[in-house]
Design a protein around this motif. Structure first.
Motif, PDB file in Angstrom:
ATOM      1  N   ASP A 137       0.846  -1.189   0.000  1.00  0.00           N
ATOM      2  CA  ASP A 137       0.000   0.000   0.000  1.00  0.00           C
ATOM      3  C   ASP A 137       0.880   1.237   0.000  1.00  0.00           C
ATOM      4  O   ASP A 137       1.214   1.787   1.046  1.00  0.00           O
ATOM      5  N   THR A 138       1.291   1.656  -1.191  1.00  0.00           N
ATOM      6  CA  THR A 138       2.139   2.840  -1.302  1.00  0.00           C
ATOM      7  C   THR A 138       1.278   4.094  -1.436  1.00  0.00           C
ATOM      8  O   THR A 138       0.106   4.021  -1.815  1.00  0.00           O
ATOM      9  N   ILE A 139       1.865   5.225  -1.117  1.00  0.00           N
ATOM     10  CA  ILE A 139       1.165   6.512  -1.184  1.00  0.00           C
ATOM     11  C   ILE A 139       1.079   6.964  -2.642  1.00  0.00           C
ATOM     12  O   ILE A 139       2.098   7.081  -3.332  1.00  0.00           O
ATOM     13  N   GLN A 140      -0.129   7.210  -3.121  1.00  0.00           N
ATOM     14  CA  GLN A 140      -0.351   7.755  -4.453  1.00  0.00           C
ATOM     15  C   GLN A 140      -1.166   9.035  -4.313  1.00  0.00           C
ATOM     16  O   GLN A 140      -2.170   9.051  -3.586  1.00  0.00           O
ATOM     17  N   ALA A 141      -0.742  10.089  -4.978  1.00  0.00           N
ATOM     18  CA  ALA A 141      -1.446  11.365  -4.883  1.00  0.00           C
ATOM     19  C   ALA A 141      -1.982  11.776  -6.245  1.00  0.00           C
ATOM     20  O   ALA A 141      -1.326  11.585  -7.268  1.00  0.00           O
ATOM     21  N   LYS A 142      -3.182  12.314  -6.262  1.00  0.00           N
ATOM     22  CA  LYS A 142      -3.811  12.773  -7.496  1.00  0.00           C
ATOM     23  C   LYS A 142      -3.944  14.287  -7.477  1.00  0.00           C
ATOM     24  O   LYS A 142      -4.395  14.870  -6.486  1.00  0.00           O
ATOM     25  N   ALA A 143      -3.515  14.910  -8.565  1.00  0.00           N
ATOM     26  CA  ALA A 143      -3.601  16.368  -8.660  1.00  0.00           C
ATOM     27  C   ALA A 143      -5.059  16.791  -8.842  1.00  0.00           C
ATOM     28  O   ALA A 143      -5.782  16.220  -9.651  1.00  0.00           O
ATOM     29  N   ILE A 144      -5.470  17.795  -8.066  1.00  0.00           N
ATOM     30  CA  ILE A 144      -6.821  18.333  -8.148  1.00  0.00           C
ATOM     31  C   ILE A 144      -6.734  19.748  -8.708  1.00  0.00           C
ATOM     32  O   ILE A 144      -5.991  20.588  -8.190  1.00  0.00           O
ATOM     33  N   PHE A 145      -7.510  19.991  -9.773  1.00  0.00           N
ATOM     34  CA  PHE A 145      -7.501  21.310 -10.412  1.00  0.00           C
ATOM     35  C   PHE A 145      -8.826  22.012 -10.198  1.00  0.00           C
ATOM     36  O   PHE A 145      -9.895  21.389 -10.219  1.00  0.00           O
ATOM     37  N   ASP A 146      -8.759  23.311  -9.980  1.00  0.00           N
ATOM     38  CA  ASP A 146      -9.930  24.183 -10.018  1.00  0.00           C
ATOM     39  C   ASP A 146      -9.841  24.928 -11.338  1.00  0.00           C
ATOM     40  O   ASP A 146      -9.089  25.887 -11.477  1.00  0.00           O
ATOM     41  N   ARG A 147     -10.584  24.416 -12.310  1.00  0.00           N
ATOM     42  CA  ARG A 147     -10.391  24.818 -13.707  1.00  0.00           C
ATOM     43  C   ARG A 147      -8.946  24.516 -14.099  1.00  0.00           C
ATOM     44  O   ARG A 147      -8.556  23.368 -14.121  1.00  0.00           O
ATOM     45  N   ASP A 148      -8.128  25.518 -14.369  1.00  0.00           N
ATOM     46  CA  ASP A 148      -6.751  25.248 -14.768  1.00  0.00           C
ATOM     47  C   ASP A 148      -5.748  25.550 -13.669  1.00  0.00           C
ATOM     48  O   ASP A 148      -4.541  25.564 -13.905  1.00  0.00           O
ATOM     49  N   SER A 149      -6.241  25.778 -12.444  1.00  0.00           N
ATOM     50  CA  SER A 149      -5.359  26.076 -11.321  1.00  0.00           C
ATOM     51  C   SER A 149      -5.214  24.839 -10.446  1.00  0.00           C
ATOM     52  O   SER A 149      -6.214  24.220 -10.064  1.00  0.00           O
ATOM     53  N   LEU A 150      -3.982  24.473 -10.131  1.00  0.00           N
ATOM     54  CA  LEU A 150      -3.728  23.352  -9.244  1.00  0.00           C
ATOM     55  C   LEU A 150      -4.104  23.756  -7.828  1.00  0.00           C
ATOM     56  O   LEU A 150      -3.555  24.714  -7.290  1.00  0.00           O
ATOM     57  N   SER A 151      -5.045  23.035  -7.221  1.00  0.00           N
ATOM     58  CA  SER A 151      -5.546  23.432  -5.904  1.00  0.00           C
ATOM     59  C   SER A 151      -5.151  22.484  -4.786  1.00  0.00           C
ATOM     60  O   SER A 151      -5.119  22.880  -3.624  1.00  0.00           O
ATOM     61  N   ASP A 152      -4.837  21.216  -5.118  1.00  0.00           N
ATOM     62  CA  ASP A 152      -4.543  20.264  -4.050  1.00  0.00           C
ATOM     63  C   ASP A 152      -3.951  18.992  -4.648  1.00  0.00           C
ATOM     64  O   ASP A 152      -4.026  18.751  -5.859  1.00  0.00           O
ATOM     65  N   LEU A 153      -3.356  18.179  -3.789  1.00  0.00           N
ATOM     66  CA  LEU A 153      -2.972  16.807  -4.104  1.00  0.00           C
ATOM     67  C   LEU A 153      -3.679  15.916  -3.102  1.00  0.00           C
ATOM     68  O   LEU A 153      -3.496  16.077  -1.892  1.00  0.00           O
ATOM     69  N   GLN A 154      -4.504  15.008  -3.595  1.00  0.00           N
ATOM     70  CA  GLN A 154      -5.289  14.150  -2.720  1.00  0.00           C
ATOM     71  C   GLN A 154      -4.816  12.711  -2.808  1.00  0.00           C
ATOM     72  O   GLN A 154      -4.416  12.241  -3.880  1.00  0.00           O
ATOM     73  N   LEU A 155      -4.880  12.007  -1.683  1.00  0.00           N
ATOM     74  CA  LEU A 155      -4.507  10.601  -1.664  1.00  0.00           C
ATOM     75  C   LEU A 155      -5.450   9.798  -2.552  1.00  0.00           C
ATOM     76  O   LEU A 155      -6.665   9.979  -2.510  1.00  0.00           O
ATOM     77  N   ASP A 156      -4.864   8.932  -3.353  1.00  0.00           N
ATOM     78  CA  ASP A 156      -5.643   8.073  -4.236  1.00  0.00           C
ATOM     79  C   ASP A 156      -5.399   6.630  -3.782  1.00  0.00           C
ATOM     80  O   ASP A 156      -4.512   5.948  -4.276  1.00  0.00           O
TER      81      ASP A 156
END
Length: 502
Positions: A232-251
Motif C-alpha cells: 500500500d504505497t502513497i499515491q497522490a492525485k492532482a486536483i484542479f480548479d479549472r486550470d489552477s492546481l488546488s490540491d494533491l489528494q490521496l488516491d
C-alpha cells in the motif's frame, strides 16, 4: 492561478498551472524518446474511419447481459466490461469483455506504428498523452456507455473456494449499461453511501455487482493465501480548479479497484493459458524472484521479524500483514521499500512448452497483460495473438519480432513511468511554490548517505531534508520548514524546524 513562465526568448508571459505542467510533461516525454504528438499519417488514417468496427454475424451476441464498466471518474478510454452469473453448486461465472481494438487498428498501420513506438498511454497531472488517438481510445474503440461494441470475451467459472473451474475465450457483441466510477461503487459496496444512480436505474445491475464483489473478495483471499503481496504505497492525485492546481489528494486502493484488479488478474491468467494450449507464443508479464532478497531479510530483521534465506512470497506476505497491523501509519513507506527491493515487472517472451518465471508479487505462474488494448501495446499484441489462435491462423508476429517487442515494451514502460513521476514532482513543487517558509509535520521516508527524505502528512508530498537531518531514521516524526522549490526540475527542499533554545 496564473504563473510567470520564461520562454526561450526570455520574454515573460502568463500561463496557467495546467499549461505549465503540460509543457513540462511534453518536454519530459521528448527527452525520454516518447512522441507526445500523433504524426500526420495517423490523422489521415483516422479521418478515413467511418465509425466503430462493424458487428459480425458469426460471433456471439451478449448485448442482453447487464455489462458495466468501473474505472476512474474521468476515464473515457474504457477497455473492459464485467458481468457475473450464478451457476449450480455454488459456482459463479465471470465474464470479462475486452475492447476489440485490433478490429480498427491494423498491424503495420500508421496508428499502430505510433502505438508501437510509445507502447503506452502516459498519465500526467496536467494531461493524458494517449497511446491511440482519442477519437479511437475514447470513442470508436472505447466500450462506451449505451453503445454496441465488438469485444474479446474471457469467460470463466469459479468454485465456492475461488478455484478456476472452467474457461473459454471467444468474440462477442457487447453493450455497456453502466459507466461507473471506483469511488462511488466502493463507497456503496462498503455501505457508506447509496448506490450510484446508474446502478439503481439499470435492472439487475445492483444484484450483479454484489455477486461480482463476493467473487472478487474470494479471489483476493485465495491469492493472498498463496503469497500475493499486500502493498500500500502513497499515491497522490492532482486536483484542479479549472486550470489552477488546488490540491494533491490521496488516491488509495478501494473495494471497487480491488474487484476489477482481481478479475483482470484472472482474465490475464486465462489468456496466457489459452495461448499456451494452442502452442502459441505470448508476451508474459513477469516479476522475477527478488535478487536483493537478502536486503529484504535484513529489513524484516530490523523489525524483529524473521524471513527464510530463500525468496518466499508467502512468508513475505505474512510479514507485511504483521507490520500493517502493528503500524499502519508507516506501512506505506515499508511498502515502498519492499517494492524497490523486489524490482520492477517486465515483459518476457514465452515460447510453446516454456516455463515462464511467473509474477512474484501476484503469486501467479501464468500471467500476461491483455485487458487494456486502448492503453498498452503489449495488450494489443496479445489480442492479435488471441484472435489468430481462435481463428486457427498462424501467429501475426515472428519469434524475433516478439523478442524485440518484449524488450522494447519493458524499456518504454520504464520511460513512461519516469515521465509520470517527474511531472508529479513538478506538480508537488508547484503546489508548494507560494508556501516558502511554511512549517509542516512530516515523517522520514529515507535516510542514507545520498540524502534524507521526508513526506508531509498533508499535503502528501515528499522532499529532501537539507538541514537538521543528523540522527534521524526512517519512521521518525519531524517538524520541517519549506525553504525552496524548483517546479521545472521537481525539487522540494526542507530544513528541520527545531525548537528555539531557551
Amino acid at each position: 492561478m496564473k504563473r510567470k513562465l520564461l520562454t526561450p526568448d526570455s520574454k515573460e508571459r502568463k500561463t496557467t498551472d495546467r499549461s505549465l505542467l503540460f509543457t513540462i510533461a511534453r518536454q519530459a516525454m521528448i527527452e525520454r524518446g516518447l512522441e507526445p504528438d500523433f504524426p500526420m499519417e495517423t490523422r489521415k488514417e483516422l479521418a478515413a474511419m467511418s465509425g466503430p468496427a462493424q458487428h459480425a454475424n458469426d460471433i456471439q451476441d451478449l448485448r442482453h447481459l447487464p455489462w458495466s464498466s468501473i474505472d476512474n471518474d474521468d476515464s473515457r478510454d474504457l477497455d473492459q466490461l464485467t458481468v457475473a452469473e450464478s451457476l449450480p453448486n455454488g459456482q459463479v461465472r465471470i465474464l470479462v469483455a475486452i475492447s476489440d481494438v485490433d478490429a480498427l487498428v491494423r498491424k503495420g498501420s500508421a496508428i499502430d506504428d505510433h502505438a508501437r513506438h510509445n507502447t503506452t498511454s502516459v498519465y500526467t497531472p496536467a494531461a493524458l498523452f494517449p497511446m491511440l488517438p482519442e477519437a479511437l481510445s475514447t470513442d470508436l474503440t472505447s466500450l462506451k456507455e449505451n453503445e454496441d461494441r465488438l469485444a474479446v470475451v474471457v469467460d470463466m467459472s469459479f468454485t465456492e473456494d475461488a478455484s478456476l473451474a472452467t474457461w473459454t475465450i471467444y468474440r462477442a457483441n457487447v453493450k455497456n449499461y453502466g459507466k461507473l466510477a471506483y469511488r462511488s461503487v466502493a463507497a456503496w459496496l462498503a455501505g457508506e453511501e447509496a448506490a450510484p444512480s446508474k446502478v439503481l436505474e439499470t435492472p439487475g445491475l445492483d444484484e450483479n455487482l454484489r455477486l461480482q464483489d463476493s467473487v472478487a473478495q474470494r479471489l483476493m483471499e485465495r491469492r493472498h493465501r498463496s503469497g500475493a503481496l499486500s502493498l500500500d504505497t502513497i499515491q497522490a492525485k492532482a486536483i484542479f480548479d479549472r486550470d489552477s492546481l488546488s490540491d494533491l489528494q490521496l488516491d488509495r486502493k478501494n473495494r471497487a479497484k480491488q474487484l476489477i484488479e482481481d478479475f483482470m488478474i484472472a482474465a490475464n491468467g486465462v489468456t496466457a493459458i489459452y495461448l499456451a494450449s494452442k502452442n502459441f507464443p505470448s508476451l508474459r508479464r513477469v516479476l522475477r524472484s527478488p535478487e536483493r532478497w537478502n536486503r529484504i531479510v535484513e529489513l524484516a530483521s530490523g523489525f524483529g521479524d524473521t524471513l527464510p534465506d530463500e525468496p518466499d512470497a508467502a512468508a513475505l506476505e505474512s510479514f507485511l500483514l504483521r507490520r500493517r497491523e502493528a503500524d499502519s501509519e508507516k506501512f506505506p513507506d515499508l511498502s515502498l521499500a519492499i517494492v524497490k527491493l523486489i524490482g520492477r515487472g517486465e515483459y518476457a517472451l514465452d515460447l510453446p512448452g516454456g516455463q515462464p518465471p511467473g509474477h512474484f508479487g501476484l503469486a501467479v505462474k501464468d500471467y500476461t497483460h491483455s485487458t487494456a488494448p486502448n492503453r498498452r501495446f503489449p495488450d494489443l499484441i496479445m489480442q492479435r495473438l488471441l484472435k489468430a489462435a481462435m481463428a486457427g491462423l498462424p501467429s501475426p508476429y515472428s519469434i524475433p519480432e516478439l523478442e524485440e517487442l518484449a524488450r522494447h515494451c519493458s524499456e518504454r514502460e520504464d520511460d513512461a513511468t519516469k515521465v509520470e513521476r517527474r511531472v508529479q514532482k513538478s506538480a508537488a513543487a508547484l503546489l508548494l511554490s507560494d508556501r516558502i517558509g511554511w512549517k509542516f509535520d512530516a515523517i522520514v521516508t529515507g535516510a542514507a548517505a545520498k540524502g534524507t527524505w521526508v513526506r508531509l502528512f498533508w499535503p502528501p508530498i515528499e522532499g529532501r531534508l537539507e538541514k537538521g537531518f543528523q540522527g534521524l531514521k526512517v519512521g521518525d516524526h519531524v517538524h520541517v520548514q519549506l525553504v525552496h522549490t524548483d517546479v521545472q526540475r521537481g525539487f522540494i527542499d526542507f530544513v528541520r524546524d527545531l525548537p528555539a533554545k531557551k
